[in-house]
Design an enzyme around this catalytic site. Structure first.
Site, PDB file in Angstrom:
ATOM      1  N   HIS A 136       0.878  -1.173   0.000  1.00 19.01           N
ATOM      2  CA  HIS A 136       0.000   0.000   0.000  1.00 19.01           C
ATOM      3  C   HIS A 136       0.919   1.227   0.000  1.00 19.01           C
ATOM      4  O   HIS A 136       2.034   1.164   0.520  1.00 19.01           O
ATOM      5  CB  HIS A 136      -0.820  -0.057   1.295  1.00 19.01           C
ATOM      6  N   ASP A 213       3.045  -4.791   7.708  1.00 16.39           N
ATOM      7  CA  ASP A 213       1.833  -3.993   7.558  1.00 16.39           C
ATOM      8  C   ASP A 213       0.665  -4.968   7.625  1.00 16.39           C
ATOM      9  O   ASP A 213       0.378  -5.679   6.666  1.00 16.39           O
ATOM     10  CB  ASP A 213       1.869  -3.253   6.218  1.00 16.39           C
ATOM     11  N   GLN A 216      -4.641  -5.280   6.606  1.00 14.81           N
ATOM     12  CA  GLN A 216      -5.673  -6.165   6.042  1.00 14.81           C
ATOM     13  C   GLN A 216      -5.650  -7.544   6.678  1.00 14.81           C
ATOM     14  O   GLN A 216      -6.584  -8.320   6.484  1.00 14.81           O
ATOM     15  CB  GLN A 216      -5.471  -6.313   4.525  1.00 14.81           C
ATOM     16  N   LYS A 239     -10.582  -0.896  10.344  1.00 11.89           N
ATOM     17  CA  LYS A 239     -10.804  -2.078   9.506  1.00 11.89           C
ATOM     18  C   LYS A 239     -11.197  -3.280  10.367  1.00 11.89           C
ATOM     19  O   LYS A 239     -11.364  -4.388   9.880  1.00 11.89           O
ATOM     20  CB  LYS A 239      -9.546  -2.386   8.695  1.00 11.89           C
ATOM     21  N   CYS A 377      -4.763   2.708  -3.600  1.00 17.79           N
ATOM     22  CA  CYS A 377      -3.501   3.146  -2.990  1.00 17.79           C
ATOM     23  C   CYS A 377      -2.409   2.117  -3.210  1.00 17.79           C
ATOM     24  O   CYS A 377      -1.559   1.898  -2.341  1.00 17.79           O
ATOM     25  CB  CYS A 377      -3.656   3.425  -1.500  1.00 17.79           C
TER      26      CYS A 377
HETATM   27  C1  LIG Z   1      -2.556  -2.860   3.428  1.00 15.70           C
HETATM   28  C2  LIG Z   1      -2.831  -1.508   3.986  1.00 15.70           C
HETATM   29  N1  LIG Z   1      -1.842  -0.814   4.579  1.00 15.70           N
HETATM   30  C3  LIG Z   1      -2.047   0.389   5.107  1.00 15.70           C
HETATM   31  C4  LIG Z   1      -3.272   1.001   5.055  1.00 15.70           C
HETATM   32  C5  LIG Z   1      -3.424   2.360   5.642  1.00 15.70           C
HETATM   33  O1  LIG Z   1      -4.263   2.346   6.728  1.00 15.70           O
HETATM   34  P1  LIG Z   1      -4.722   3.716   7.408  1.00 15.70           P
HETATM   35  O2  LIG Z   1      -5.263   4.555   6.294  1.00 15.70           O
HETATM   36  O3  LIG Z   1      -5.757   3.301   8.385  1.00 15.70           O
HETATM   37  O4  LIG Z   1      -3.524   4.326   8.041  1.00 15.70           O
HETATM   38  C6  LIG Z   1      -4.338   0.321   4.458  1.00 15.70           C
HETATM   39  C7  LIG Z   1      -5.670   0.943   4.371  1.00 15.70           C
HETATM   40  O5  LIG Z   1      -6.212   1.205   3.346  1.00 15.70           O
HETATM   41  C8  LIG Z   1      -4.100  -0.954   3.901  1.00 15.70           C
HETATM   42  O6  LIG Z   1      -5.087  -1.627   3.298  1.00 15.70           O
END
Ligand SMILES: Cc1ncc(COP(=O)(O)O)c(C=O)c1O
Lengths: 419, 161
Positions: A136, A213, A216, A239, A377
Site C-alpha cells: 500500500h 503492515d 488487512q 478495519k 492506494c
Molecule cells: C494494506 C494496507 N496498509 C495500510 C493502510 C493504511 O491504513 P490507514 O489509512 O488506516 O492508516 C491500508 C488501508 O487502506 C491498507 O489496506
C-alpha cells in the site's frame, strides 16, 4: 419448534448466526436509492457494531477526562480504561508485554513512526530496504522519503501473475547492505496472503528486522506476534469494526527502547528543562500529546466484539463468501478477477472488459452496492497488471451470499448499460 | 439521487462513438489532462485561427463520463471563438459543481445531460477533466506541431470538489 425451523440457518457450514450478527450493525439497515445497502467495501473500512458505539457513548457520557495527568476520579477512570484497551490489544496479538503496544492514529502513522524512529536512526547511505510490489502507498512513501534523505535504496519483491510474491526473488534481494524489510501481510488490492512467517524467518537469518503492515491481515487472520517473530506489526482499528483515528504499532521492547521518539510533547517525557529532556519509558515515549482516548477505548471494545465471535470463525465464514463469489464471478463472461493467489483473504478485485471501474462503481451504487473503484492506494500493483484501476468487492463476516448475488446482478446490469 | 439517469443514451452514444476522437495534424494548441486519482488521461489538441477554434480533437484513457464529456465538448466548441469557449467552460464547471441554476439563461444546450453529476462529488472531476484540459490548451502557447519536444501543458484535477 418444528424440524424445519430448527434446522433453518444450519444449512451454511459456518456456525455463525449471520442474521443475529447483522442486527448488531445499525448501518446495514440503510437504504440507498431505495435499495438495501450492500456494503462490500470492508477492506477500505468496516462498519461499527452497536456494542462499540455504546462503549463510545458510555465513555463520553460517564468516563471522560484527560489521561495520565490529574488525580481526580474521571482522570483515573479514563487512564485506567485507556490502559485496559492497550492490554486488550496486547492479548489480541499475543504480545509479550503491554508496553510493546503503542497507540497510533492508524497503520500509516505506525509505519511513519518506525521510519522516523528506527529508520532515521539506523539506516545510512547505500543501505537497502526491502518492500514488495503489493505494498500500500503507506508502506512505500515513508521509505522513499527516508531513502531520499539518507541516500538509501529500495528493493522490491516481484509478484507472479496470480499476485503471489516470488519468494526465491525475495531471498535473492538480501545482501550485506540490507538493513530493513517492510512487508505487507495481506494485500488490500488483491487479497493475497503472503507467507509472512517464512519471510520474517529468512530476514532474521540475514540479521534484518521486519515491519509487517497488517492492516488487512488483522481483520481476517489470528495474529500472534511472538509466533510470527516480527519486529514490528501495524494495523488500524477502523478495519476491525472500530473507530477511525486509532491503530497500533507493536514493536519488540528492545527496538522501541533503542528508537528515537517521533513526536515531542506532553506525556512522552520523564523530565523537561530548557537544557535537556529525558524521555518517558515506552510506550509513553511514542504517545506525545493527548491521544484519541475514546477511540482507543472503542478499539478495545471492537477487539472484545470480534474476539467473542472468534477471528477463526470469521475467517472461515469469509473464505466461504470468497469461494462463492469467485465461483459466481467466473460464470460471468467479460469479467476478469485480478489476483488469483492460492491463499487469499476475502477481497475480489476485478475488471469488466471495455468498462471503466468508475462507471462500474457508479452504476452498482444505483443498486445499493458499495464497492471500491480506483487504484486502491497500490499503484505498483495496478502497473503490474497494466490496468489504471480495478473494482474491488471486499467481504466481512456480516455479508451474506444473497448480497453477492445482488453484486452479480449489478455487474450484469453494468454490462447491459454498455452493450 | 438517480445515478442511472446519468448514463443516458446521449452519454452512452458519445462514449461508444466519440466524436473528434484522435490526433490533429496541424494543432496550434495542446494540453494533457490527468486525473491522478483514477489514472485517467486526456490529450486535447486544437487549431486556433483568428481566435476561432477551427479544429479540435481528443484522445486518451478514461471512464465513460469523461469520454462522453470530452466528445460533446469538442462538438460544442468547434467553430466557437476562444472567448465563447472559455465562457462555456465556466458554465459547464458551474453546472457540474452545482453552482448554477439551470433555469437561468445558459448556453449549455445538450450538455445539461451532465447536470446529474453534481450529486456525485467523486465523479464531478471525471466530467470536468476535458474542460479543464481545454482551458489549459487554450492558454498554452505551446505549438506542438512545430516544437514537438516541448512539454505539453498539464491540466491536473485534484480533489477540487
Ligand atoms: C494494506 C494496507 N496498509 C495500510 C493502510 C493504511 O491504513 P490507514 O489509512 O488506516 O492508516 C491500508 C488501508 O487502506 C491498507 O489496506
Amino acid at each position: 419448534m418444528n424440524l424445519a425451523e430448527a434446522t433453518r440457518g444450519i444449512a451454511v457450514s459456518t456456525s455463525l448466526d449471520i442474521e443475529k450478527i447483522r442486527a448488531d450493525f445499525p448501518i446495514l439497515d440503510l437504504k440507498i436509492d431505495g435499495k438495501p445497502l450492500v456494503y462490500l467495501d470492508n477492506a477500505a473500512s468496516s462498519q461499527m457494531p452497536q456494542p462499540v458505539i455504546d462503549r463510545l457513548v458510555r465513555y463520553q457520557t460517564t468516563q471522560h477526562a484527560n489521561i495520565n495527568r490529574a488525580v481526580h476520579y474521571l482522570s483515573e477512570t479514563a487512564t485506567m480504561e485507556y490502559q485496559k484497551a492497550r492490554c486488550k490489544l496486547q492479548q489480541f496479538i499475543n504480545a509479550r508485554e503491554d508496553r510493546e503496544v503503542i497507540f497510533t492514529s492508524g497503520t500509516t502513522d505506525a509505519i511513519n513512526l518506525v521510519m522516523q524512529g528506527y529508520g532515521r536512526k539506523f539506516i545510512q547511505a547505500d543501505d537497502e530496504i526491502i518492500l514488495t510490489t503489493l505494498e500500500h502507498h503507506s508502506n512505500i512513501v515513508p521509505w522513499q522519503m527516508l531513502a531520499q534523505e539518507k541516500g538509501a535504496k529500495i528493493r522490491v519483491v516481484p509478484i507472479n501473475d496470480a499476485g503471489e510474491l516470488d519468494i526465491e526473488a525475495y531471498k535473492k534481494l538480501f545482501n550485506e547492505r540490507t538493513k530493513f524489510a517492510s512487508l505487507i501481510h495481506v494485500s488490500n488490492a488483491l487479497g493475497t496472503i503472503n507467507p509472512i512467517k517464512e519471510m520474517i524467518a529468512y530476514a532474521h537469518q540475514q540479521g534484518v528486522p521486519v515491519l509487517v503492515d497488517g492492516a488487512q491481515a488483522a481483520p481476517h487472520i489470528p495474529i500472534d506476534v511472538q509466533d510470527l517473530g516480527c519486529d514490528f506489526y501495524a494495523f488500524s482499528a477502523h478495519k476491525l469494526c472500530g473507530p477511525t483515528g486509532i491503530g497500533i504499532l507493536y514493536g519488540k521492547a528492545q527496538h522501541l527502547e533503542s528508537m528515537q521518539p517521533f513526536k515531542g510533547g506532553g506525556d512522552m517525557i520523564a523530565s523537561v528543562t530548557f537544557e535537556k529532556t529525558t524521555y518517558a519509558a515506552i510506550p509513553h515515549k511514542f504517545e506525545a500529546g493527548t491521544p484519541p482516548i475514546a477511540a482507543a477505548i472503542g478499539f478495545g471494545a471492537a477487539i472484545d466484539y470480534l474476539s467473542a465471535i472468534g477471528i477463526d470463525q470469521i475467517a472461515a465464514y469469509e473464505n466461504e463468501l470468497l469461494a462463492y463469489a469467485t465461483e459466481q464471478f467466473n460464470c460471468v463472461p467479460g469479467v476478469n478477477i485480478i489476483g488469483t493467489a492460492t491463499h487469499k483473504a476475502a477481497v475480489l478485485s476485478f475488471t469488466i472488459d471495455g468498462i471503466h471501474p468508475h462507471d462500474i462503481g457508479t452504476i452498482l451504487n444505483h443498486d445499493g452496492v458499495a464497492v471500491r473503484t480506483g487504484h486502491h492506494c497500490a499503484q505498483p500493483v495496478m502497473q503490474r497488471y497494466n490496468v489504471p484501476a480495478t473494482s474491488r468487492a471486499s467481504f466481512a463476516f456480516y455479508n451474506k451470499k444473497t448480497e453477492i448475488d445482488t453484486l452479480i446482478t449489478g455487474i450484469k446490469t453494468v454490462q447491459k448499460v454498455f452493450l | 439521487m438517480q445515478t442511472n439517469s446519468l448514463y443516458q443514451e446521449v452519454i452512452l452514444d458519445h462514449n461508444r462513438k466519440p466524436r473528434n476522437y484522435g490526433t490533429l495534424e496541424h494543432a496550434s494548441h495542446h494540453a494533457v489532462g490527468h486525473n491522478p486519482l483514477c489514472g485517467d488521461r486526456l490529450d486535447i489538441a486544437l487549431q486556433l485561427e483568428h481566435d476561432l477554434i477551427n479544429a479540435i480533437s481528443f484522445h486518451g484513457e478514461s471512464c465513460a463520463i469523461c469520454k462522453a464529456s470530452a466528445s460533446m465538448m469538442t462538438t460544442a466548441v468547434k467553430g466557437k471563438t476562444r472567448v465563447d469557449a472559455e465562457a462555456l467552460i465556466d458554465e459547464f464547471r458551474d453546472m457540474a459543481t452545482g453552482k448554477m441554476d439551470l433555469n437561468d439563461p445558459h448556453h449549455l444546450g445538450r450538455l445539461t445531460v451532465f447536470s446529474g453529476i453534481r450529486d456525485l462529488p467523486t465523479r464531478v472531476k471525471c466530467a470536468i477533466l476535458p474542460w479543464h484540459t481545454l482551458h489549459a490548451a487554450l492558454n498554452s502557447m505551446t505549438s506542438v506541431s512545430t516544437e514537438t519536444d516541448d512539454e505539453p501543458t498539464q491540466a491536473i484535477t485534484g480533489n477540487h470538489t
